[in-house]
Design an enzyme around this catalytic site. Structure first.
Site, PDB file in Angstrom:
ATOM      1  N   GLU A   1       8.049  33.074  -4.112  1.00  8.03           N
ATOM      2  CA  GLU A   1       7.758  34.171  -3.268  1.00  8.03           C
ATOM      3  C   GLU A   1       7.577  33.920  -1.896  1.00  8.03           C
ATOM      4  OE1 GLU A   1       5.170  36.571  -5.790  1.00  8.03           O
ATOM      5  OE2 GLU A   1       6.506  36.634  -7.643  1.00  8.03           O
TER       6      GLU A   1
ATOM      7  N   HIS B   1       3.056  39.773  -2.889  1.00 11.83           N
ATOM      8  CA  HIS B   1       4.208  39.228  -3.801  1.00 11.83           C
ATOM      9  C   HIS B   1       5.336  39.796  -3.352  1.00 11.83           C
ATOM     10  CE1 HIS B   1       1.430  37.345  -6.906  1.00 11.83           C
ATOM     11  NE2 HIS B   1       0.413  38.254  -6.645  1.00 11.83           N
TER      12      HIS B   1
ATOM     13  N   GLU C   1       4.212  44.380  -3.989  1.00 10.30           N
ATOM     14  CA  GLU C   1       5.378  43.526  -4.295  1.00 10.30           C
ATOM     15  C   GLU C   1       6.589  43.900  -3.109  1.00 10.30           C
ATOM     16  OE1 GLU C   1       5.814  41.426  -6.391  1.00 10.30           O
ATOM     17  OE2 GLU C   1       4.583  41.971  -8.061  1.00 10.30           O
TER      18      GLU C   1
END
Length: 306
Positions: free
Chosen positions: A60, A208, A269
């Site tokens: 990531e 992330h 995310e």
């Protein structure tokens, strides 16, 4: 943005920013398994402290330039007296102290990006990966170089996370999802933990990929203003605001922060697709996250002063 953000590139960028903007300050918060410096950069002089972190997970790594670009834009706005996305940067600098930890997992990131291709640590990773043939190597690698998932290391339901991950087959060092032999056993997660306990953060963001979603709760805990701020983040980014899925709902950094401090903590995310996300996604990821990155400071400041 042709570069991949390896440890070396990241440190070069940090040093360049320190040279251009002497009001920035770098702190070494610890070292990785391989002895790489884990850097935190401070910008601001205000009484309200916040912390943004990225790249807990190796594949990531695109989250690293998200934080680095925002840090540079903020520093430039402070230096020139210009607005930062409509906000008075110098006033924000006086009100808030922001700490940025852009690269929590440097060894793992270098493995995924191809900067680590030989030596004993590389051979160890190859050996660990061989036991998990369904996970592509190195693209599927999330863990630190010892095969410990750094975002399953925090003392917030760690035993429950262990039970879940053991049941999924992750009982020892693995490319992903191994909780480690004990909470905070990995030097990288321990460094973030100790840095956090040494400060008084009013809010944290942990970056992330992927899914374009914002996670804002730990179990049924809902710190004051955390829902409002999450909904604000959703509006400015277009990301969904959701509760963390059960299977990944323990032992993360934001889980522990919420449990320990009863203050707003968020897992962001970013992006959409299969990790590692292609660098071509970076401009769109960054565009959609500027409101979150700025809002992490302005929103908590607003909530504390109203």
């Amino acid at each position: 943005m042709e570069l991949t953000y390896t440890y070396g590139v990241t440190m070069q960028e940090i040093n360049r920013l320190l040279l251009f903007y002497p009001f920035l300050e770098k702190t070494a918060i610890g070292t990785s398994v391989m002895g790489r410096e884990l850097a935190a950069i401070r910008i601001g002089a205000g009484p309200v402290e916040v912390c943004y972190s990225a790249a807990f997970h190796a594949n990531e790594w695109i989250t690293v330039p998200v934080l680095m670009k925002f840090l540079e834009e903020y520093a430039e706005a402070v230096a020139t007296g210009e607005a930062l996305y409509g906000t008075d940067a110098r006033r924000l600098y006086r009100q808030v102290t922001l700490y940025v930890i852009p690269l929590v997992n440097p060894d793992g990131v270098d493995l995924v990006t191809g900067d680590l291709r030989e030596g004993s640590y590389y051979e160890q990773a190859v050996s660990i990966s061989a036991a998990y043939p369904a996970i592509p190597f190195p693209d599927g690698w999330k863990a630190n170089i010892d095969g410990v998932d750094l975002n399953l290391q925090f003392p917030a339901g760690w035993e429950q996370a262990r039970e879940i991950k053991y049941a999924q087959g992750y009982r020892g060092p693995a490319p992903r999802d191994y909780v480690g032999p004990a909470p905070l056993s990995a030097p990288e997660s321990r460094a973030v933990y100790q840095f956090t306990t040494a400060h008084d953060f009013a809010l944290i963001l942990a970056y992330h990929t992927q899914g374009e979603v914002i996670y804002w709760k730990y179990k049924d805990l809902e710190p004051a203003h955390s829902r409002e701020i999450a909904e604000y983040f959703g509006r400015v980014s277009g990301y969904a605001v959701e509760e963390t899925p059960y299977a990944s709902g323990n032992a993360g950094y934001k889980d522990w922060f919420i449990l320990e401090y009863d203050r707003p903590g968020y897992t962001i995310e970013a992006g959409y697709g299969e990790n590692p996300l292609p660098i071509e996604q970076f401009p769109e990821i960054y565009r959609r996250n500027t409101g979150i990155l700025l809002g992490g400071m302005t929103q908590i400041l607003q909530k504390q002063t109203t």
